[in-house]
Design an enzyme around this catalytic site. Structure first.
Site, PDB file in Angstrom:
ATOM      1  N   GLU A 232       0.883  -1.168   0.000  1.00  0.00           N
ATOM      2  CA  GLU A 232       0.000   0.000   0.000  1.00  0.00           C
ATOM      3  C   GLU A 232       0.915   1.210   0.000  1.00  0.00           C
ATOM      4  O   GLU A 232       1.587   1.503   0.987  1.00  0.00           O
ATOM      5  CB  GLU A 232      -0.922  -0.016   1.224  1.00  0.00           C
ATOM      6  N   CYS A 266      -1.871   8.552   2.880  1.00  0.00           N
ATOM      7  CA  CYS A 266      -1.771   8.135   1.481  1.00  0.00           C
ATOM      8  C   CYS A 266      -3.099   8.340   0.761  1.00  0.00           C
ATOM      9  O   CYS A 266      -3.120   8.675  -0.429  1.00  0.00           O
ATOM     10  CB  CYS A 266      -1.371   6.656   1.391  1.00  0.00           C
TER      11      CYS A 266
END
Length: 460
Positions: A232, A266
């Site tokens: 990720e 993110c």
């Protein structure tokens, strides 16, 4: 013994909090051997036993939420109330796997020619290494560890070097829940030791949340070792405001999506792509609200923005803002480093951001919102997809069916209509393109490090 240390410092005032001893290579090897022994027994525990331990872990997180939120605030600057929210999503993930584990582990029967029985069973694979970031010190760990432990795997955690106190506290909670040393193990080491750990035969899988650069290295190392990985990575997530959107709601969603965790996420809404018919009004209201945001000690009540996690990251962000302005973006508010100790950066709004500008093409990992004007719906989709990443996305529209239709055209692992990208235990989390691969949370996160095995018994 190792004489190196990890230093925890408070990014609000630069004061050193505590130092933690790092492991030597010999000590890491001892931990790996202990992990191997623990897996032999833990992998044979019952579903009910593992579910009970996860329930205890969830209870412990809830019980210690103030202590956890305080530790997070002191080490990486997250406002205290947002740290409390982090503990809540974390305990919900542990409970999700505890409550759903019997179903997740169910054997699937298949009707196959020539078989008395044909089954699909789910077995653990061994030790999973989690290389964890600093921005969500607890949530990220729970996201990888809860499903792995639920399935009978054991976990090794290499946490970010600037949150060792969080790593220590998290480890204590796992151990109190009977995920003792060997089942859940913190490895306080530097990044230079990750490749050797991945290559060790004890480790059977690796997951990383972090930068694209770090992801490429881990993917290469895990691939060379023929071990599965989940990554990720970064994101320059779009938040599209369609021409039928309620302006006030759109602004509130943009602020929540962009500035939570001081913009250090993110999956934050980094590019605010607004239909030209609404752009002027949207920008005006956004700037007014951002100017009113409170930047202060993360332990103070009602704080919106804390310090960034480190000064070097703050300085990198400021450089990006300066380059964006030189490339044609207009600084509406913020954008100046305050004269005070700590890694502070004010909430900032850039308008007149166009394709090719650093504020459009680069991930600005901090409290900076970039407003991009779209000619129409099709142009908004084109702008959103003009990105090397594909993690989350948001569409704001009064017509939710239209919002969903637009969201389905976005190149992203997650699409939300009228809500910023939000983690839910029941929904998979992950991205496409430069944002990585694989999924965490939900049943898909559970299957990431399980051996999905065929068992076929032939007719006599």
């Amino acid at each position: 013994m190792s004489n190196k240390t990890l230093t925890a410092s408070n990014p609000a005032n630069d004061k050193v909090l505590k130092e933690y001893a790092m492991l030597s290579k010999e000590e890491v090897q001892q931990k790996l051997e202990q992990t191997h022994k623990a897996y032999s027994s833990f992998s044979q525990t019952t579903v009910q036993d593992r579910a009970q331990r996860l329930t205890v872990l969830a209870d412990l997180i809830d019980e210690h939420q103030k202590e956890i939120a305080t530790q997070i605030a002191h080490e990486m600057g997250k406002p205290y109330d947002q740290g409390i929210s982090e503990t809540q999503i974390s305990s919900s993930i542990a409970r999700f796997y505890a409550d759903n584990l019997p179903k997740l582990m169910e054997t699937e029967q298949r009707d196959v020619d020539g078989a008395v029985r044909a089954k699909i069973v789910k077995d653990p694979i061994g030790a999973v290494l989690g290389v964890m970031p600093w921005n969500y010190p607890l949530y990220q760990v729970i996201r990888f560890a809860a499903p792995a432990l639920a399935g009978g795997n054991v976990c090794l955690m290499k946490h970010a070097s600037n949150v060792p106190g969080c790593a220590d506290l998290i480890t204590q909670l796992f151990h109190k829940a009977d995920f003792e040393e060997g089942i859940f193990t913190w490895l306080p080491v530097g990044s230079e030791m990750i490749e050797d750990i991945i290559n060790d035969p004890v480790v059977q899988g690796v997951t990383l949340t972090g930068s694209e650069e770090a992801g490429r290295k881990v993917a290469e190392q895990a691939g060379a070792a023929l071990k599965p990985s989940v990554l990720e990575l970064g994101g320059i997530d779009p938040l599209i405001v369609l021409d039928d959107a309620d302006i006030e709601r759109a602004v509130d969603l943009a602020i929540a999506g962009r500035f939570d965790n001081t913009g250090q996420s993110c999956a934050a809404s980094k590019r605010l792509i607004v239909d030209k018919s609404l752009a002027e009004d949207f920008s005006k209201r956004l700037i007014e609200k951002v100017k009113d945001m409170r930047m202060d000690d993360p332990m103070s009540e009602g704080v919106d923005i804390g310090p960034m996690s480190r000064k070097d990251l703050r300085d990198d962000l400021h450089d990006q803002v300066q380059r964006a302005i030189k490339s044609g973006a207009k600084l509406e508010c913020g954008g100046e480093i305050p004269d005070r100790d700590g890694a502070w950066y004010p909430p900032t709004v850039l308008t007149n951001v166009t394709q090719g500008n650093p504020a459009f093409n680069e991930e600005l990992f901090g409290p900076v919102a970039s407003v991009v004007v779209a000619d129409n719906e099709a142009h908004a989709i084109e702008l959103a997809n003009d990105c090397p990443y594909g993690l989350g996305s948001t569409v704001v529209a009064k017509d939710d069916e239209r919002g969903e239709r637009v969201s389905r055209q976005l190149q992203a692992g997650m699409s939300f209509v009228n809500r910023p990208t939000t983690p839910f235990a029941q929904l998979p989390f992950g991205g496409v393109k430069g944002s990585g691969y694989g999924r965490e949370q939900s049943e898909y996160g559970f299957g990431a490090f399980m051996n999905i095995r065929t068992v076929y018994v032939a007719e006599h």
